[in-house]
Design an enzyme around this catalytic site. Structure first.
Site, PDB file in Angstrom:
ATOM      1  N   GLY A  72       0.817  -1.202   0.000  1.00  0.00           N
ATOM      2  CA  GLY A  72       0.000   0.000   0.000  1.00  0.00           C
ATOM      3  C   GLY A  72       0.854   1.256   0.000  1.00  0.00           C
ATOM      4  N   ASP A 251      -5.888  -8.797  10.561  1.00  0.00           N
ATOM      5  CA  ASP A 251      -4.481  -8.441  10.729  1.00  0.00           C
ATOM      6  C   ASP A 251      -4.311  -6.934  10.793  1.00  0.00           C
ATOM      7  OD1 ASP A 251      -1.662  -9.071  10.888  1.00  0.00           O
ATOM      8  OD2 ASP A 251      -1.479  -8.284   8.845  1.00  0.00           O
ATOM      9  N   HIS A 275      -0.919  -6.672  12.600  1.00  0.00           N
ATOM     10  CA  HIS A 275      -0.396  -6.197  11.308  1.00  0.00           C
ATOM     11  C   HIS A 275       0.962  -6.840  11.012  1.00  0.00           C
ATOM     12  CE1 HIS A 275      -0.563  -2.627   8.277  1.00  0.00           C
ATOM     13  NE2 HIS A 275      -0.095  -3.732   7.714  1.00  0.00           N
ATOM     14  N   GLY A 277       1.316  -9.214   8.430  1.00  0.00           N
ATOM     15  CA  GLY A 277       1.270  -9.874   7.129  1.00  0.00           C
ATOM     16  C   GLY A 277       2.578  -9.759   6.369  1.00  0.00           C
TER      17      GLY A 277
END
Length: 316
Positions: A72, A251, A275, A277
């Site tokens: 992102g 997550d 978080h 991942g």
């Protein structure tokens, strides 16, 4: 003036960096490693708050490339308004697919098979059996079918699913089957046993999973979010979790980090990971390969990979 490249990984730890630029190590420290005005290629520190990554950007008057090490780019986009036209923003496609897809599969299996309950029972020294859903024969809906969404389906393939439906911003065809547009979600949600979110955070996807979206999900369905927290309306999700109608594996959350005492921590039927991942042993070798390739392209004036937008262009 020098042509500086700012890296959040020490340059002597990255093999194959092209000669020419002056490489500066900066991982978000208070002091900058050099004058930001000399930076032409900025690799944003990984897993730092948005304000840290954006902080030098207003001073980067020579900048030509912003490279994230995340899939992102929403955390750096607020800084783009400070940059000259023609600066390319690139993401880390190819870096996080393996680890994020692994976690998505882990969250699905752990939630369906009741692993959190087993762990709590183990802490109490209790043998607690029972009947749990399998992933086999389930309908899975993947919302956000970029490289990470495709990697998630690759890992779901051996599990004897009844069906996988794929949704992205626009309709297209892939080797595994059709990808349907977001406008088809209302007809797809009632059939899905598991909904996996792997979409970027954009104005179109912020709050996408709202009360209406959740109401269309079938009773007992599982929502898995490995995208971004604000894709989901937390209040609406809490309503469904508290009723026991849906379960979730998250997550990412909104807010994030999830503060102590937040109702999501103790909502029924929710599994939360912090978080994680992307940050695994798979990250660093893939990140280094990406940076080496991108900088070779940059120095040789070749087209860059993973360009998301160019400042000042109509698409921005």
């Amino acid at each position: 003036m020098t042509a500086d490249v700012w890296l959040p990984i020490p340059p002597d730890e990255i093999e194959g960096l092209p000669q020419g630029p002056a490489y500066r190590f900066w991982d978000g420290a208070e002091e900058f490693p050099a004058d930001p005005a000399d930076c032409v290629f900025y690799v944003v520190p990984y897993m730092k708050p948005s304000d840290i990554g954006v902080r030098p950007m207003p001073h980067m008057s020579s900048l030509r490339v912003v490279q994230t090490l995340s899939a992102g780019t929403d955390h750096v986009e607020p800084g783009l308004r400070h940059l000259s036209p023609g600066v390319r923003l690139c993401n880390a496609r190819g870096v996080h697919e393996a680890s994020t897809a692994e976690l998505a599969l882990t969250l699905v299996l752990a939630s369906l098979r009741g692993i959190p309950g087993f762990v709590r029972a183990q802490d109490r020294g209790e043998w607690q059996g029972g009947f749990h859903p399998a992933l086999a024969d389930k309908n899975v809906l993947i919302v956000g079918y970029g490289s990470i969404g495709a990697a998630i389906e690759d890992r779901l393939a051996p599990f004897e699913l009844a069906r996988v439906a794929r949704v992205a911003r626009s309709r297209r065809t892939t080797a595994r089957g059709p990808v349907l547009p977001l406008t088809d979600l209302p007809s797809l949600l009632p059939e899905a046993d598991v909904v996996v979110l792997s979409t970027p955070l954009t104005e179109a996807t912020r709050g996408l999973v709202n009360a209406d979206f959740l109401a269309r999900m079938k009773d007992g369905a599982l929502l898995v979010n490995v995208a971004r927290g604000p894709v989901v309306d937390t209040k609406a999700l809490l309503t469904e979790l508290d009723s026991g109608r849906l379960t979730a594996a998250l997550d990412v959350t909104d807010p994030e980090p999830l503060p102590p005492g937040h109702p999501l921590w103790h909502a029924p039927g929710v599994l939360i990971s912090p978080h994680v991942g992307g940050p695994t042993s798979a990250f660093l070798p893939r990140a280094k390969r990406l940076l080496t390739d991108q900088l070779r392209r940059f120095v040789n004036q070749e087209p860059l990979a993973n360009v998301i937008l160019t400042t000042g262009a109509a698409s921005a």
